[in-house]
Motif scaffolding. Sequence first.
Motif: not given
Length: 417
Positions: A16-27, A29-39
């Motif tokens: 049902t999706g529209s994209i075969h693969g995508a990643s999103f990463v966010a951090v 300013a203190q160097g901490n991960d806010l999000y990491r994901g690959a689907f």
Amino acid sequence: MSELDEILARYTHPETGSIHGASFVAVDAQGNDLYRGAFGRTKVDPANPESKPLSLNTVTWIASQSKLTTSVAVMQAVEQGLVGLDDDVRKIVPALRDIQVLTGFDDDKNQPILEDLTGPLTLRQLISHTSGFAYDARHPLLIKYSKWAGRTAHMFDGSIAGQTHPLVFQPGTSWIYGPGLDWAGHVVEKLTGDTFDAFQQKNIWEPLGATKTTFFPTKRGITAGDLHELALRTPGKGTKQGLTAGASPWPMDCQDSLGGAGLYSTASDYIRLLKALVGGGSPILSAASLDEMFRPQVSAASDADMRTFINSTGPKNSKAWLWTDDDTKHWNDYMKVRSCLCGLVNSEDVVGKNDARRRSKGTVNWDGLPNLLWFVDRESGVAATFFTQIMPMDDAEARKLCTELEEALYRLVEKRA
């Protein structure tokens, strides 16, 4: 699942999706991960025996996301005292010494009309798209010139020869997207006597602990089967996602390290660069160099030419990452952006649906041809990158996905605050 997980899973669902693969990463300013994901998966056809689950370490052609790393490298060369931003690079690169401006074509004589430069050609101009270099396959005069000159090299062949052609305006007088960053990297090569790939490894990727980013993937033992495969959006054909496997326009075996579009990287590597920038520049740049790189650089007239150019390429060009639900307007109708030394800088805050918080004034961003995107919001202390491989550029589904991810990211940031 987190909200960000749910969004990525929904868009990459094989049925049902529209994209075969995508990643999103966010951090932050203190160097901490806010999000990491690959689907999703690495190949368009899920039945392909080489298809694997996409990961943050999947090697990907990042196209014009290479430009940010080149701007960083140029600022490093300036910090090292090798060159100044306003030095005339024609004195450094022999191939540029006799470069001219193509002003038209005399059809009666079948001759290009060329004029000499009236001022210097500088690094500042090369990395802010004000040098007069335009991409040969996208500019009518250069298409005509290439045919007249019998050029076989071109913008996608992985060589500096493919970027060797006249300028289309006098340096510093306008704005146009082109291979200025490729030439900027070539300037660094001439100054150091080393390849631009080696310079970046020593001064950017090794200090950051990034191991898979390179202009020459085959020399690292990376094969086409290892890559995130490029997909073509062909509604009604291919997979249930409307995608068919396509050949990348960029060769894996390049002749030169081209800083405008030639890098292969991973989401894990690239976020290391953004983490350094949102955190103040260390260990790769001084705070002063970072400020210079991120501030608006060009004249009001050149900025106007930039907005005209970007609007002409599509009503919702990805270079602003500012789409709304109103498809009748250009992104320029909502806010102003200005050109800096590594992309576009917002002149005001961005507000999403239902007044949702998005990027702050002063955020810098750019993209990559197969719908990759990055931004650095120093005001909010947030940086993020989105990786995928879909053509053509400005894919509507990728735009919608990025907008949802950005709004969800800032909701997460507010929650943590």
